[in-house]
Design an enzyme around this catalytic site. Structure first.
Site, PDB file in Angstrom:
ATOM      1  N   GLU A 143       0.825  -1.207   0.000  1.00 17.79           N
ATOM      2  CA  GLU A 143       0.000   0.000   0.000  1.00 17.79           C
ATOM      3  C   GLU A 143       0.864   1.264   0.000  1.00 17.79           C
ATOM      4  O   GLU A 143       0.492   2.288  -0.552  1.00 17.79           O
ATOM      5  CB  GLU A 143      -0.929  -0.013   1.232  1.00 17.79           C
ATOM      6  CG  GLU A 143      -1.842   1.197   1.267  1.00 17.79           C
ATOM      7  CD  GLU A 143      -2.900   1.146   2.380  1.00 17.79           C
ATOM      8  OE1 GLU A 143      -3.092   0.089   2.985  1.00 17.79           O
ATOM      9  OE2 GLU A 143      -3.528   2.189   2.615  1.00 17.79           O
ATOM     10  N   ASN A 165       2.364  10.397   8.564  1.00 21.48           N
ATOM     11  CA  ASN A 165       3.808  10.608   8.423  1.00 21.48           C
ATOM     12  C   ASN A 165       4.539  10.432   9.748  1.00 21.48           C
ATOM     13  O   ASN A 165       5.696  10.002   9.765  1.00 21.48           O
ATOM     14  CB  ASN A 165       4.069  11.982   7.800  1.00 21.48           C
ATOM     15  CG  ASN A 165       3.732  11.952   6.313  1.00 21.48           C
ATOM     16  OD1 ASN A 165       2.783  11.269   5.920  1.00 21.48           O
ATOM     17  ND2 ASN A 165       4.496  12.645   5.494  1.00 21.48           N
TER      18      ASN A 165
END
Ligand SMILES: Cc1cc2nc3c(=O)[nH]c(=O)nc-3n(C[C@H](O)[C@H](O)[C@H](O)COP(=O)(O)OP(=O)(O)OC[C@H]3O[C@@H](n4cnc5c(N)ncnc54)[C@H](O)[C@@H]3O)c2cc1C
Length: 385
Positions: free
Chosen positions: A251, A371
């Site tokens: 992914e 992130n």
């Protein structure tokens, strides 16, 4: 001592370059025929079953699957070239994207022979689409906190719970659902299972979650005692965590983590070409092009690692962190290039791409793992935690 992360450069063989040019020419012809209009974030926003089937007929879906399951036995570098061209063109690839990117490799690796024969050929034909059923209220970054329950029933199982942010589920046939199949254990990663859920089954409810402008891409999906047959369990109950970790590597590793705003960047290059005396604009666009070049090479190096059978979890996290921030920087830079406020729909292509980019940009650094989480993986890879 600090460990090293190495991304070995991979040259693009002439045969892959030829394939890239074939795809580019085909896309240009499709554009001329009016098959599609480019859009930013087309792998989330461009849901077109007709286009997915057309691509599949050319052999550009299920590229890496073996021919006995309807695939084309192509390499990771070939798939990388094709997907990068599709994204750069802003082509409507969302319908088959998740199935092709992560469900097909997951089923190929962990599925039974019967599951491979049932599910892989329709994916490769661009006919059956899949959604990702990982996140829940209270389980996003901390995925092991999932509470959707799988309980034994006559001839199979019953599934009860709720998934959130399920992209494209309203247009998909199946969802791969990560759920809890055993009692709580000290090891939170134990007792998790992946099951295939038919989204048309009784007890499945799909509700839209809309973007600010009303666009509908993701959903809340609830399961109210949904029957799951035994042969829809992937591997054995309790095997889910290792499977989902491998799925996340697929992914996170592709060029879609760099190219979501490429159609806007292309419009900015056109604007710069039309304003040859504007040095500030040339510097801005040139800087972004240089970053893009480097990022694509890093991403291609990861495709090369996958081809060599290596596990690029840390490298993919690193490139996704850099790539998604680049996608957002393109959106920010676009504001400096386009005069005045932007709206959807906009009157000009630059304004339209910019508005799409601004609307979608907040999600770039969240979807597929935030992130902050990615940097934690990189820090662990460097031996720092
Ligand atoms: C456009 C889009 C599409 C999506 N599509 C899907 C989909 O199809 N299927 C699916 O299952 N999910 C999907 N998601 C959900 C996505 O995977 C989650 O939103 C993401 O994993 C973050 O989880 P959360 O929203 O629960 O945030 P939380 O996990 O609650 O995080 C909130 C904040 O805390 C930070 N944080 C959390 N834990 C830590 C930590 N340990 N260290 C440092 N910081 C931390 C995060 O970085 C974030 O900034 C999608 C999301 C978006 C935006």
């Amino acid at each position: 001592m600090v460990a090293l992360i190495e991304l070995e450069p991979v040259a693009e063989p002439a045969s892959v370059r030829a394939l890239r040019e074939e795809v580019r020419a085909w896309l240009a012809a499709e554009r001329r025929q009016g098959t599609f209009e480019p859009t930013c974030d087309s792998w989330l926003a461009g849901f077109s079953p007709a286009f997915s089937r057309k691509l599949a007929a050319r052999g550009w879906v299920g590229m890496m699957l073996p021919p006995e399951y309807g695939g084309h036995g192509r390499s990771g570098l070939e798939r990388f070239a094709v997907t990068a061209e599709l994204l750069a063109a802003g082509a409507p690839v969302a319908a088959h994207w998740v199935a092709d990117r992560q469900m097909a490799p997951m089923i190929l690796r962990y599925g039974t022979e019967a599951q491979k024969r049932r599910f892989l050929p329709p994916i490769a034909r661009g006919e059956e689409y899949w959604a990702i059923g990982m996140s829940e209220p209270g389980a996003g970054s901390d995925l092991a906190a999932v509470r959707t329950r799988l309980e034994p029933a006559d001839g199979g199982w019953r599934l009860t719970g709720q998934k959130l942010w399920s992209s494209g589920a309203h247009g998909c046939h199946y969802m791969m659902v990560l759920c809890r199949s055993g009692p709580p254990e000290p090891d939170r990663h134990a007792g998790l299972t992946n099951v295939v859920v038919d989204l048309r089954a009784p007890g499945v409810t799909i509700r839209p979650i809309r973007l600010l402008n009303g666009e509908h891409h993701f959903n809340e999906v609830t399961f109210d005692g949904v029957f799951v047959p035994d042969d829809h369990v992937i591997g054995s109950p309790g095997d889910g965590w290792a499977q989902v970790t491998a799925e996340l590597a697929f992914e996170r590793s592709g060029p879609e983590r760099i190219l979501s705003t490429y159609p806007l960047l292309a419009e900015m290059v056109r604007a710069a070409a039309a304003r040859p005396d504007d040095d500030r604009l040339a510097t801005l666009v040139g800087g972004l092009a240089a970053d893009l070049w480097a990022l694509l090479r890093m991403s291609r190096a990861i495709a090369g690692m996958l081809d060599r059978g290596r596990d690029p979890e840390v490298e993919a996290a690193l490139v996704k962190d850099l790539g998604t921030r680049f996608e957002q920087r393109v959106a920010e830079a676009g504001r400096a290039v386009h005069p005045g406020p932007v709206r959807l729909p906009a009157a000009d292509p630059l304004g339209q791409r910019l508005a799409e980019a601004i609307l979608h940009a907040p999600g770039f650094t969240i979807r597929g793992g935030t992130n902050e989480i990615l940097r934690g993986i990189v820090a662990r890879g460097l031996g720092l935690r």
